[in-house]
Design an enzyme around this catalytic site. Sequence first.
Site, mmCIF file in Angstrom:
data_model
loop_
_atom_site.group_PDB
_atom_site.id
_atom_site.type_symbol
_atom_site.label_atom_id
_atom_site.label_comp_id
_atom_site.label_asym_id
_atom_site.label_seq_id
_atom_site.Cartn_x
_atom_site.Cartn_y
_atom_site.Cartn_z
ATOM 1 N N ASP A 48 -10.134 5.076 -52.614
ATOM 2 C CA ASP A 48 -9.163 4.192 -53.294
ATOM 3 C C ASP A 48 -8.767 4.851 -54.621
ATOM 4 O O ASP A 48 -9.198 5.954 -54.922
ATOM 5 C CB ASP A 48 -9.794 2.810 -53.528
ATOM 6 N N HIS A 75 -12.436 7.853 -44.671
ATOM 7 C CA HIS A 75 -11.615 6.804 -45.277
ATOM 8 C C HIS A 75 -11.090 7.322 -46.613
ATOM 9 O O HIS A 75 -11.845 7.430 -47.584
ATOM 10 C CB HIS A 75 -12.465 5.554 -45.480
ATOM 11 N N ASP A 96 -16.819 7.745 -37.205
ATOM 12 C CA ASP A 96 -15.847 8.674 -37.803
ATOM 13 C C ASP A 96 -14.450 8.089 -37.632
ATOM 14 O O ASP A 96 -13.685 8.517 -36.781
ATOM 15 C CB ASP A 96 -15.960 10.053 -37.130
ATOM 16 N N GLU A 110 -16.483 6.560 -45.997
ATOM 17 C CA GLU A 110 -15.739 6.869 -47.212
ATOM 18 C C GLU A 110 -16.406 8.039 -47.937
ATOM 19 O O GLU A 110 -17.525 8.438 -47.599
ATOM 20 C CB GLU A 110 -15.670 5.628 -48.124
HETATM 21 O O1 9MR Z 1 -21.041 3.084 -53.299
HETATM 22 C C1 9MR Z 1 -20.977 1.675 -53.427
HETATM 23 C C2 9MR Z 1 -22.179 1.048 -52.748
HETATM 24 O O2 9MR Z 1 -23.368 1.452 -53.378
HETATM 25 C C3 9MR Z 1 -22.046 -0.467 -52.761
HETATM 26 O O3 9MR Z 1 -23.083 -1.041 -51.996
HETATM 27 C C4 9MR Z 1 -20.694 -0.888 -52.200
HETATM 28 C C5 9MR Z 1 -20.464 -2.381 -52.240
HETATM 29 O O4 9MR Z 1 -20.390 -2.867 -53.532
HETATM 30 O O5 9MR Z 1 -19.654 -0.257 -52.914
HETATM 31 C C6 9MR Z 1 -19.695 1.145 -52.847
HETATM 32 O O6 9MR Z 1 -18.654 1.661 -53.586
HETATM 33 C C7 9MR Z 1 -17.353 1.569 -53.058
HETATM 34 C C8 9MR Z 1 -16.542 0.723 -54.008
HETATM 35 O O7 9MR Z 1 -16.998 -0.605 -53.962
HETATM 36 C C9 9MR Z 1 -15.060 0.808 -53.720
HETATM 37 N N1 9MR Z 1 -14.603 2.158 -53.668
HETATM 38 C C10 9MR Z 1 -15.330 2.982 -52.721
HETATM 39 C C11 9MR Z 1 -16.807 2.988 -52.981
HETATM 40 C C12 9MR Z 1 -17.543 3.844 -51.950
HETATM 41 O O8 9MR Z 1 -17.533 3.299 -50.660
#
Ligand code: 9MR
Length: 568
Positions: free
Chosen positions: A172, A479, A527, A536
Amino acid sequence: MTTHAVRVNQLGYPAGWPLGATVVSDSPTPLRWQLRDPSGTTAAAGETSVHGPDPAAGETVHTVTTTAPASTDPTDWVLVVDGVQSAPFALGARAADRYRDLARDAARFLYLQRSGTPIADPRFGRPAGHVGTAPNRGDGSVACHRADCPRRRLLFGCRGHDLRGGWYDAGDHGKYAVTTAVTVWLLQHAVERSGDPNLLDEARWGLEFLLSAQLPTGDPDAGMVFAAVHDARWTGLPLRPDADPQPRTVRIPTTAATYGLAAVAAQAARVWEVHDPVFAARCRTAADRAWNAATHNPVVYATVAEAADTGGGPYDDSDVRDERYWAAAELAALTGAEEYRYAMLHSGLDPVAAVHEGFDWRSVLPLAQLTLALGPGWTAASAATGARAVLATASEMLLTTIAAEGHATPYAPPDGRYCWGSNSRVLAHALTLAAAADHTGDARFFAGELACLDYLLGRNATGFSQVTGYGARAVARPHHRFFAQAIDPAYPPAPPGVVVGGPNSGLDDPVAAMARSGAPPQKCWIDDPGSWATNEVTIGWNAALALVANHVATHLAPPRSLGTPRAA
Ligand code: 9MR
């Protein structure tokens, strides 16, 4: 009785180090394995060990453990068991070279994630994102929601803060202080560890963003650091950063974000001293201000509720004792002041437990141990010795886990559930083992670090290398809004050397939930560009990959010749 798969490190195995593989088979007795060269000739053979059930994988497995031979034929080796062939892999010096490539590619991903500047790259380049050119609203003047913001005008709210630059965190377009801090720390740690200033420019790019997110004197939150700037609403895929039309929003300054700046600015003050003393002094001031501000505002947390307006991740954390410890360690190493040593001593935290669990953006105490173990600056000798002992003890525990797991990974969460970003836990463990290997010279720890990479590069229950471009069967559809060729051929594919989050028992997105419901933990991955919870990519995870790959490549490099000694 059947054999289904032979899983290997698809990058390869450096000569003289363990060649470990996992064979999915319900045979109750050992099976013959053969190592075949590119012409199909068997170069070595032996018998598997019956491991039995591997609950993380939900499979019954055997393991292969041998020593990788030196080879003149560097690529396209395979391991064959019971008529089943592995993916091809490299051996010997070629494998070591590939780790060097991986370190470079993994670090380049950070450059490609830069915001606020055009990306110069023939394949993965793009215009500057979020600089205010339509349809972007830009990050140059982002309003905050604080009632007492001094930039507030009656009725109209805050006139905005300049939060340009930094890195997009992930797939994002959000930029987050806590993940930026961990990423900056990792890059600066590599510099502090090896003396090689290669990664300093990239580290500074992230650090400058954190410095601009620190509130100036005169602000009621002076010294505190904004937690994030991101889109007001989630955007869809694909989307080039400069084409993002969403308004941007800034998240309140938090204690965790502020300690994060204190830690990395203190570290930067040490690292930059020899290169740019003026910048080093600026970092030192920022670190002091951040420490004082966080100490006076100890419980301002990022929460899921506060992030509820969507458009960015919550990065919620309501225990900042570890962030305070981390900042204290970096400031102690910078200044030697008693205040910081006192803070560490009275943290109430257990360093061995924390290091054994591994770091992520929420749990940062292990980073403090890695710094203290190096003994930089004013670190007391006793603190360095203590930290080295912590790393060695935790590493012994990790080796026990590696030996017990069917896929030889040091990751075995007590509740059996793999977390979001589980691959980054494996990388955190690899860094612990790397440090223990360096400080003790014990080759078992380096072999443990290699086992972590074996897992990530293909020896895992997904059967995929979890790093793009590394392996014949590697993740290719992460992603990401810009590296989105899997969705739209007009966009670039994922660059090589990017690690995805990996298996996540939570299956926290509809695509993963639909496809993998009921799967064993190590198979909770897909994937698919729609799976943000398993597929992601992030700056913090990739920075860790860059460090581990770099450590392995450096460790494997033939010792530099010291020249022929002259007769006296
Ligand atoms: O990396 C983050 C993970 O530790 C958390 O459990 C999760 C939910 O809060 O969020 C992950 O971070 C994501 C973020 O919320 C949005 N952008 C992408 C991040 C990686 O997936």
